[in-house]
Scaffold this active site. Structure first.
Site, PDB file in Angstrom:
ATOM      1  N   TYR A   1       0.843  -1.207   0.000  1.00 42.13           N
ATOM      2  CA  TYR A   1       0.000   0.000   0.000  1.00 42.13           C
ATOM      3  C   TYR A   1       0.877   1.255   0.000  1.00 42.13           C
ATOM      4  O   TYR A   1       0.657   2.203  -0.749  1.00 42.13           O
ATOM      5  CB  TYR A   1      -0.914  -0.050   1.235  1.00 42.13           C
TER       6      TYR A   1
ATOM      7  N   LYS B   1     -15.144  -2.215  19.842  1.00 41.44           N
ATOM      8  CA  LYS B   1     -14.951  -3.272  20.840  1.00 41.44           C
ATOM      9  C   LYS B   1     -15.444  -2.805  22.210  1.00 41.44           C
ATOM     10  O   LYS B   1     -16.086  -3.561  22.940  1.00 41.44           O
ATOM     11  CB  LYS B   1     -13.465  -3.659  20.913  1.00 41.44           C
TER      12      LYS B   1
ATOM     13  N   ARG C   1       4.869   5.695  15.056  1.00 39.63           N
ATOM     14  CA  ARG C   1       4.744   6.614  13.904  1.00 39.63           C
ATOM     15  C   ARG C   1       4.169   7.932  14.386  1.00 39.63           C
ATOM     16  O   ARG C   1       3.135   7.954  15.064  1.00 39.63           O
ATOM     17  CB  ARG C   1       3.841   5.988  12.855  1.00 39.63           C
TER      18      ARG C   1
HETATM   19  P1  NAD Z   1     -12.208   4.938   2.126  1.00 38.95           P
HETATM   20  O1  NAD Z   1     -11.874   3.520   1.835  1.00 38.95           O
HETATM   21  O2  NAD Z   1     -13.324   5.224   3.064  1.00 38.95           O
HETATM   22  O3  NAD Z   1     -12.464   5.731   0.776  1.00 38.95           O
HETATM   23  C1  NAD Z   1     -11.922   5.349  -0.454  1.00 38.95           C
HETATM   24  C2  NAD Z   1     -13.069   5.262  -1.445  1.00 38.95           C
HETATM   25  O4  NAD Z   1     -12.536   4.914  -2.731  1.00 38.95           O
HETATM   26  C3  NAD Z   1     -14.101   4.171  -1.077  1.00 38.95           C
HETATM   27  O5  NAD Z   1     -15.385   4.748  -0.916  1.00 38.95           O
HETATM   28  C4  NAD Z   1     -14.046   3.235  -2.251  1.00 38.95           C
HETATM   29  O6  NAD Z   1     -15.315   2.679  -2.597  1.00 38.95           O
HETATM   30  C5  NAD Z   1     -13.519   4.132  -3.352  1.00 38.95           C
HETATM   31  N1  NAD Z   1     -12.930   3.324  -4.405  1.00 38.95           N
HETATM   32  C6  NAD Z   1     -12.016   2.324  -4.271  1.00 38.95           C
HETATM   33  N2  NAD Z   1     -11.778   1.770  -5.470  1.00 38.95           N
HETATM   34  C7  NAD Z   1     -12.553   2.429  -6.374  1.00 38.95           C
HETATM   35  C8  NAD Z   1     -12.747   2.292  -7.765  1.00 38.95           C
HETATM   36  N3  NAD Z   1     -12.119   1.363  -8.474  1.00 38.95           N
HETATM   37  N4  NAD Z   1     -13.617   3.135  -8.383  1.00 38.95           N
HETATM   38  C9  NAD Z   1     -14.292   4.079  -7.660  1.00 38.95           C
HETATM   39  N5  NAD Z   1     -14.133   4.252  -6.328  1.00 38.95           N
HETATM   40  C10 NAD Z   1     -13.278   3.426  -5.704  1.00 38.95           C
HETATM   41  O7  NAD Z   1     -10.860   5.605   2.640  1.00 38.95           O
HETATM   42  P2  NAD Z   1     -10.592   7.029   3.324  1.00 38.95           P
HETATM   43  O8  NAD Z   1     -10.180   6.771   4.710  1.00 38.95           O
HETATM   44  O9  NAD Z   1     -11.715   7.949   3.031  1.00 38.95           O
HETATM   45  O10 NAD Z   1      -9.288   7.482   2.521  1.00 38.95           O
HETATM   46  C11 NAD Z   1      -9.331   8.362   1.402  1.00 38.95           C
HETATM   47  C12 NAD Z   1      -7.932   8.458   0.793  1.00 38.95           C
HETATM   48  O11 NAD Z   1      -6.997   8.915   1.774  1.00 38.95           O
HETATM   49  C13 NAD Z   1      -7.394   7.124   0.279  1.00 38.95           C
HETATM   50  O12 NAD Z   1      -6.665   7.364  -0.908  1.00 38.95           O
HETATM   51  C14 NAD Z   1      -6.458   6.679   1.369  1.00 38.95           C
HETATM   52  O13 NAD Z   1      -5.440   5.830   0.874  1.00 38.95           O
HETATM   53  C15 NAD Z   1      -5.910   8.011   1.855  1.00 38.95           C
HETATM   54  N6  NAD Z   1      -5.443   7.915   3.253  1.00 38.95           N
HETATM   55  C16 NAD Z   1      -6.337   7.752   4.274  1.00 38.95           C
HETATM   56  C17 NAD Z   1      -5.880   7.654   5.585  1.00 38.95           C
HETATM   57  C18 NAD Z   1      -6.826   7.481   6.726  1.00 38.95           C
HETATM   58  O14 NAD Z   1      -6.356   7.405   7.862  1.00 38.95           O
HETATM   59  N7  NAD Z   1      -8.136   7.415   6.518  1.00 38.95           N
HETATM   60  C19 NAD Z   1      -4.501   7.724   5.849  1.00 38.95           C
HETATM   61  C20 NAD Z   1      -3.621   7.876   4.790  1.00 38.95           C
HETATM   62  C21 NAD Z   1      -4.100   7.992   3.493  1.00 38.95           C
END
Ligand code: NAD
Length: 327
Positions: free
Chosen positions: A151, A202, A285
């Site tokens: 990832y 939990k 972290r």
């Molecule tokens: P999330 O999983 O709730 O949101 C990601 C969304 O992308 C989901 O709703 C999913 O359905 C959509 N998605 C995935 N594949 C898809 C596809 N092929 N077509 C269309 N939609 C698609 O995650 P989040 O927590 O809202 O995170 C948002 C972004 O921030 C992500 O890129 C994540 O990697 C990044 N991020 C989040 C965190 C965190 O702590 N939440 C930390 C670091 C980075």
């Protein structure tokens, strides 16, 4: 249409659905795209397209004009139970990289005011996160690269992809590395939830006098950032001339054991911690916020406790609803 136009990719997810609300409050016209609608409240987007961003035709269909702002949040992701087991590596890399390749390819032809890309603290090298007293991860620590998960590697690849399109095609990009964002209306069950939500669930489900399971010895440390402050950082970065990558995270370090004790305190229950084997990720972290302060004149300040209590109350409510529906 005089309103500024924004496109939010991943608008059905946790951060994306909150971002849509924020952009609407600021007066944007918003198109959202996702595989699914937001789970916990109706979207506030003016238009919402259900579609798969791995499909280049769908991407060209939704990027049909020069948007003022695009927010690319769509990714195949989850918490430690999803990312660190190794079982989802191929999908995580393939799906997220394909989305980013498709999006930039479409933008190259149509143009965009600015595009935001959400990278992650998971890009930082594993070997500088072996200590629970993490000194803080500076943006420059990313190289030489050695993330601890596929990832993280995909995020690093995509950061470089966005930077390349900026260099070669003049695409205005803004990149942030999020550090553990949490809050209400985030995934709290099902296997993709992250530590704050999993602990809240939990605790909310446990009987008074019982115990809750913690993965590992619970001494691993993290910083967690409340959703509102994450969005404040994103919007400030988009309004600035700074490209990034920049950390958007908190500097308030806490161990998983102490986080669990904090949540148990909100519940008023008497619960013990039971340490069991499970995926843990790195040992410690923490975000270092020197760069964001220097470039944006701003950094998060909200105490962890405030956001955690709001999140616990929301998850407690979800657990109650679930119990009532099973009666
Ligand atoms: P999330 O999983 O709730 O949101 C990601 C969304 O992308 C989901 O709703 C999913 O359905 C959509 N998605 C995935 N594949 C898809 C596809 N092929 N077509 C269309 N939609 C698609 O995650 P989040 O927590 O809202 O995170 C948002 C972004 O921030 C992500 O890129 C994540 O990697 C990044 N991020 C989040 C965190 C965190 O702590 N939440 C930390 C670091 C980075």
């Amino acid at each position: 249409m005089n309103k500024k136009q924004a496109l939010v990719l991943g608008a059905g997810g946790f951060i994306g659905s909150h971002l849509v609300k924020r952009l609407k409050k600021e007066g944007f016209w918003v198109r959202g795209v996702d595989l699914k609608y937001p789970e916990f409240s109706p979207t506030e987007a003016d238009e919402f397209v259900i579609g798969d961003l791995r499909n280049p035709y769908l991407v060209r269909y939704v990027i049909d004009r020069r948007f003022d702002e695009i927010y690319q949040l769509a990714a195949d992701m989850g918490g430690a139970g999803y990312i660190f087991t190794g079982e989802n590596d191929a999908n995580v890399m393939h799906n997220s990289a394909t989305i980013n390749l498709n999006v930039l390819d479409a933008i190259k032809d149509v143009g965009v005011g600015k595009i935001f890309y959400s990278s992650s603290a998971c890009i930082y090298p594993e070997h500088i996160q072996m200590d629970t007293e993490n000194r803080g991860l500076k943006e420059s620590d990313a190289y030489p690269a050695a993330p601890d998960s596929e990832y993280g590697w995909e995020k690093l690849f995509s950061e470089r992809l966005y930077m390349s399109y900026m260099r070669n095609y003049g695409v205005e990009v803004r990149i942030a590395r999020f550090h553990n964002i949490f809050g209400p209306e985030g995934t709290w069950t099902g296997g993709r939830e992250k530590a704050p939500a999993a602990i809240c669930r939990k605790v909310a489900m446990a009987e008074d006098g019982g115990e809750i399971e913690i993965w590992g010895d619970g001494k691993q440390t993290r910083t967690f950032l409340y959703i509102d402050e994450c969005l404040e950082g994103v919007r400030r970065l988009m309004d600035s001339d700074f490209t990034g990558p920049v950390n958007i995270g908190s500097e308030e370090l806490i161990s998983i054991n102490d986080l669990a004790k904090m949540v148990i305190g909100f519940s008023g229950k008497n619960l013990k911690l039971k340490h069991v084997e499970g995926p843990q990720g790195v040992r410690g972290r923490r975000s270092d916020n020197t760069l964001i302060k220097e470039k944006l004149g701003w950094a998060p300040t909200k105490p962890l406790r405030e956001g955690m209590e709001i999140t616990y109350r929301w998850i407690e409510e979800q657990v109650k609803k679930l119990k009532n529906s099973n009666k």
